[in-house]
Scaffold this motif. Structure first.
Motif, mmCIF file in Angstrom:
data_model
loop_
_atom_site.group_PDB
_atom_site.id
_atom_site.type_symbol
_atom_site.label_atom_id
_atom_site.label_comp_id
_atom_site.label_asym_id
_atom_site.label_seq_id
_atom_site.Cartn_x
_atom_site.Cartn_y
_atom_site.Cartn_z
ATOM 1 N N ILE A 120 -15.267 1.455 -3.549
ATOM 2 C CA ILE A 120 -15.513 1.229 -4.979
ATOM 3 C C ILE A 120 -16.274 -0.077 -5.188
ATOM 4 O O ILE A 120 -17.144 -0.176 -6.070
ATOM 5 N N ASP A 175 -6.329 2.099 1.228
ATOM 6 C CA ASP A 175 -7.045 1.058 0.490
ATOM 7 C C ASP A 175 -8.539 1.046 0.781
ATOM 8 O O ASP A 175 -9.282 0.286 0.145
ATOM 9 N N TYR A 188 -10.846 1.247 -2.219
ATOM 10 C CA TYR A 188 -11.209 0.115 -3.068
ATOM 11 C C TYR A 188 -12.386 -0.681 -2.508
ATOM 12 O O TYR A 188 -13.176 -1.231 -3.269
ATOM 13 N N THR A 189 -12.516 -0.730 -1.183
ATOM 14 C CA THR A 189 -13.697 -1.387 -0.637
ATOM 15 C C THR A 189 -14.940 -0.530 -0.896
ATOM 16 O O THR A 189 -16.021 -1.077 -1.159
ATOM 17 N N GLU A 225 0.820 -1.215 0.000
ATOM 18 C CA GLU A 225 0.000 0.000 0.000
ATOM 19 C C GLU A 225 0.850 1.260 0.000
ATOM 20 O O GLU A 225 0.510 2.258 -0.639
ATOM 21 N N ALA A 237 -4.837 -3.647 -6.004
ATOM 22 C CA ALA A 237 -6.038 -2.802 -5.987
ATOM 23 C C ALA A 237 -7.223 -3.539 -6.603
ATOM 24 O O ALA A 237 -8.339 -3.525 -6.048
ATOM 25 N N ASP A 238 -6.997 -4.189 -7.726
ATOM 26 C CA ASP A 238 -8.071 -4.959 -8.365
ATOM 27 C C ASP A 238 -8.514 -6.123 -7.480
ATOM 28 O O ASP A 238 -9.712 -6.430 -7.385
ATOM 29 N N VAL A 284 -10.856 -4.924 -4.694
ATOM 30 C CA VAL A 284 -12.223 -4.670 -5.164
ATOM 31 C C VAL A 284 -12.987 -5.982 -5.325
ATOM 32 O O VAL A 284 -14.124 -6.128 -4.855
ATOM 33 N N LYS A 288 -6.968 5.562 -5.590
ATOM 34 C CA LYS A 288 -8.225 6.252 -5.856
ATOM 35 C C LYS A 288 -8.700 6.989 -4.594
ATOM 36 O O LYS A 288 -8.327 6.631 -3.476
#
Length: 386
Positions: free
Chosen positions: A342, A336, A339-340, A148, A158-159, A162, A299
């Protein structure tokens, strides 16, 4: 004894064990480019999770710290809960020799003690306490990234975050906690951009007129980039690193800067890049050329309705259990949690141990908050069923 009291008692009964694990994992250095150290920390956390009954798997990356995923199953059909964090620190290897894990005047010191190994220890023992108290209302999933601090520049973490988070009821990121009792509900995004200038080398004494000084060209542009900051829109530019030249006796034919950009809205990023490219397009010294490269980033963590509802639940749990009244905090540092969110999962961040000065030699954590935050996580998870 009800589940909450039983789980709280488990934390109280295991304080020395929690402190010992905290000391152990801080001593295992896992700096931003120390894959072996990060993976060693992951192996230790995996052992703790498996001892608690979790099924674990590792997402391996060749050039980055691996991701650890742990799952404790529940027979309930209710969506599960995520506990989230990262195992890498911002402190390069070698610091532990100078600053070993130390407790002094109620504060713990050491590289990564706050950001964020203390938070991970707190949530691991929250899991162990919930299990010991017989909690089985929801499955619990642990997501621990290994890169991170370097913005997942060399991995697909990151992917993975998600995809692994999708469909869960709530996520608690045990990032650095704040001594003012703020719980983070929104974070800016980060973009790391390189601007590079090519010039023409020449002897500084015999042939300077035929040189094209890349450093001077870039100096004009660095000032212009810094001036792009728009406080009203929450967009800031920081020229943090400059490199160029080889010797003072030569006109330099190359130079580069690395720019950190913080922005609030995901849709802001294309405009950010366009403005940097506009600066690059202007030429101050004929015969030079400039290119712009978006390197990596995180992001933004959006403040959604679901995020605020989860914050209210955590705030109520905190007050009910004597941990004070938290407030909703928006910060410029990325995490991070983006991402959760997102993935559509309500998320609260900065649920880890409280302290300050992370990313510096003075980094510290307030020791008693290791136990307090474990209990707040327990209370918050149980309150999801209220």
């Amino acid at each position: 004894m009800n589940q909450k009291h039983a789980a709280f008692q488990f934390v109280d009964d295991h304080r020395e064990e929690m402190l010992a694990l905290w000391r152990e994992v801080v001593t295992l250095e896992s700096g931003p480019h120390e894959k072996a150290g990060i993976d060693a920390v992951g192996a230790r956390f995996r052992q703790v999770l498996e001892e608690a009954g979790a099924t674990c798997r590792v997402v391996e990356f060749a050039q980055a710290g691996n991701m650890l995923i742990g799952e404790l199953g529940a027979k309930s059909t209710l969506p599960g809960v995520i506990l989230l964090g990262h195992m890498d620190t911002a402190i390069p290897a070698g610091a532990i020799a100078e600053r070993p894990f130390t407790i002094r005047d109620g504060k713990a010191y050491g590289p990564g003690v706050l950001d964020m190994k203390g938070g991970i220890v707190a949530f691991l023992y929250a899991i162990k306490a919930l299990k010991a108290a017989g909690y089985d209302a929801r499955a619990i999933k642990v997501l621990l990234a290994g890169d991170e601090e370097v913005l997942h520049a060399h991995s697909a973490a990151a992917d993975a975050l998600v995809s692994e988070a999708a469909g869960h009821a709530a996520a608690f990121n045990c990032e650095t906690g704040f001594v003012d009792n703020g719980i983070v509900v929104g974070r800016k995004g980060i973009a790391r951009i390189m601007m590079e200038v090519k010039g023409v080398a020449a002897h500084a004494g015999n042939d300077p007129e035929n040189g094209r000084n890349a450093i001077i060209e870039l100096a004009h542009k660095a000032i212009a980039v810094q001036g792009l900051t728009d406080w009203d829109k929450g967009i800031s530019f920081n020229v943090g690193v400059i490199q160029g030249g080889t010797t003072s006796t030569a006109v330099p034919d190359h130079a580069k800067i690395f720019i950190d950009v913080r922005y609030k809205e995901p849709d802001d990023l294309p405009g950010v890049i366009a403005r940097v490219e506009e600066v690059a397009a202007k030429t101050y010294i004929d015969g030079t050329s400039t290119k712009v490269v978006l390197l990596d980033g995180l992001k933004p963590m959006k403040t959604t309705e679901g995020v605020m509802k989860l914050f209210e639940l955590v705030a109520a749990a905190s007050e009910e259990n004597g941990f004070g009244k938290p407030y909703a905090k928006y910060v410029g540092g990325g995490s991070d949690s983006a991402y959760t969110v997102i993935a559509g999962v309500p998320t609260v961040c900065a649920m880890g141990v409280k302290g300050g000065r992370n990313h510096s030699p003075e980094e510290y954590a307030v020791v008693d908050t290791l136990f307090e935050r474990a209990k707040l996580l327990i209370a918050s998870v149980l309150k999801l069923e209220a």
